[in-house]
Write an enzyme that holds these catalytic residues in place. Structure first.
Site, PDB file in Angstrom:
ATOM      1  N   SER A  17      43.511  35.424  41.675  1.00  0.00           N
ATOM      2  CA  SER A  17      42.985  35.290  40.477  1.00  0.00           C
ATOM      3  C   SER A  17      44.243  34.686  39.597  1.00  0.00           C
ATOM      4  CB  SER A  17      42.335  36.686  40.007  1.00  0.00           C
ATOM      5  OG  SER A  17      42.022  36.538  38.607  1.00  0.00           O
ATOM      6  N   TYR A  30      36.672  29.688  32.881  1.00  0.00           N
ATOM      7  CA  TYR A  30      37.745  29.999  33.720  1.00  0.00           C
ATOM      8  C   TYR A  30      38.110  31.298  33.488  1.00  0.00           C
ATOM      9  CZ  TYR A  30      42.410  29.802  35.890  1.00  0.00           C
ATOM     10  OH  TYR A  30      43.577  30.239  36.513  1.00  0.00           O
ATOM     11  N   LYS A  34      37.605  34.277  36.544  1.00  0.00           N
ATOM     12  CA  LYS A  34      38.835  35.143  36.975  1.00  0.00           C
ATOM     13  C   LYS A  34      38.249  36.573  36.801  1.00  0.00           C
ATOM     14  CE  LYS A  34      40.990  31.492  38.349  1.00  0.00           C
ATOM     15  NZ  LYS A  34      40.941  31.334  39.710  1.00  0.00           N
TER      16      LYS A  34
END
Length: 85
Positions: A17, A30, A34
């Site tokens: 991650s 994004y 994650k």
């Protein structure tokens, strides 16, 4: 997980991650992806600890590369709306 369960010897699952899950400077999509990866790692870690299946999520910090330069200047209107400048 199913393969590890069938083998009966436990195993290790490693996901990669980034700190983008908690520091939203990289953008919402994004960061959300994650954060989802981090959450996906927590559930099997808890559910299968008795079967000796370990789940780790590695989350490195920012690394200075040419990616930001290649992307060009950010949209300053968006930065202004977010209060980043």
């Amino acid at each position: 997980v199913q393969v590890f369960l069938e083998q009966g010897q436990g195993g290790n699952i490693v996901n990669v991650s980034s700190v983008g899950a908690s520091h939203q400077a990289a953008g919402p999509i994004y960061g959300a992806s994650k954060a989802a990866l981090n959450a996906v790692g927590r559930n099997p870690a808890y559910m299968y600890k008795g079967e000796k299946i370990r789940v780790n999520v590695i989350a490195p910090g920012g690394i200075n590369t040419e990616i930001a330069t290649a992307m060009g200047w950010p949209n300053m209107d968006g930065y202004t709306r977010l209060g980043l400048c």
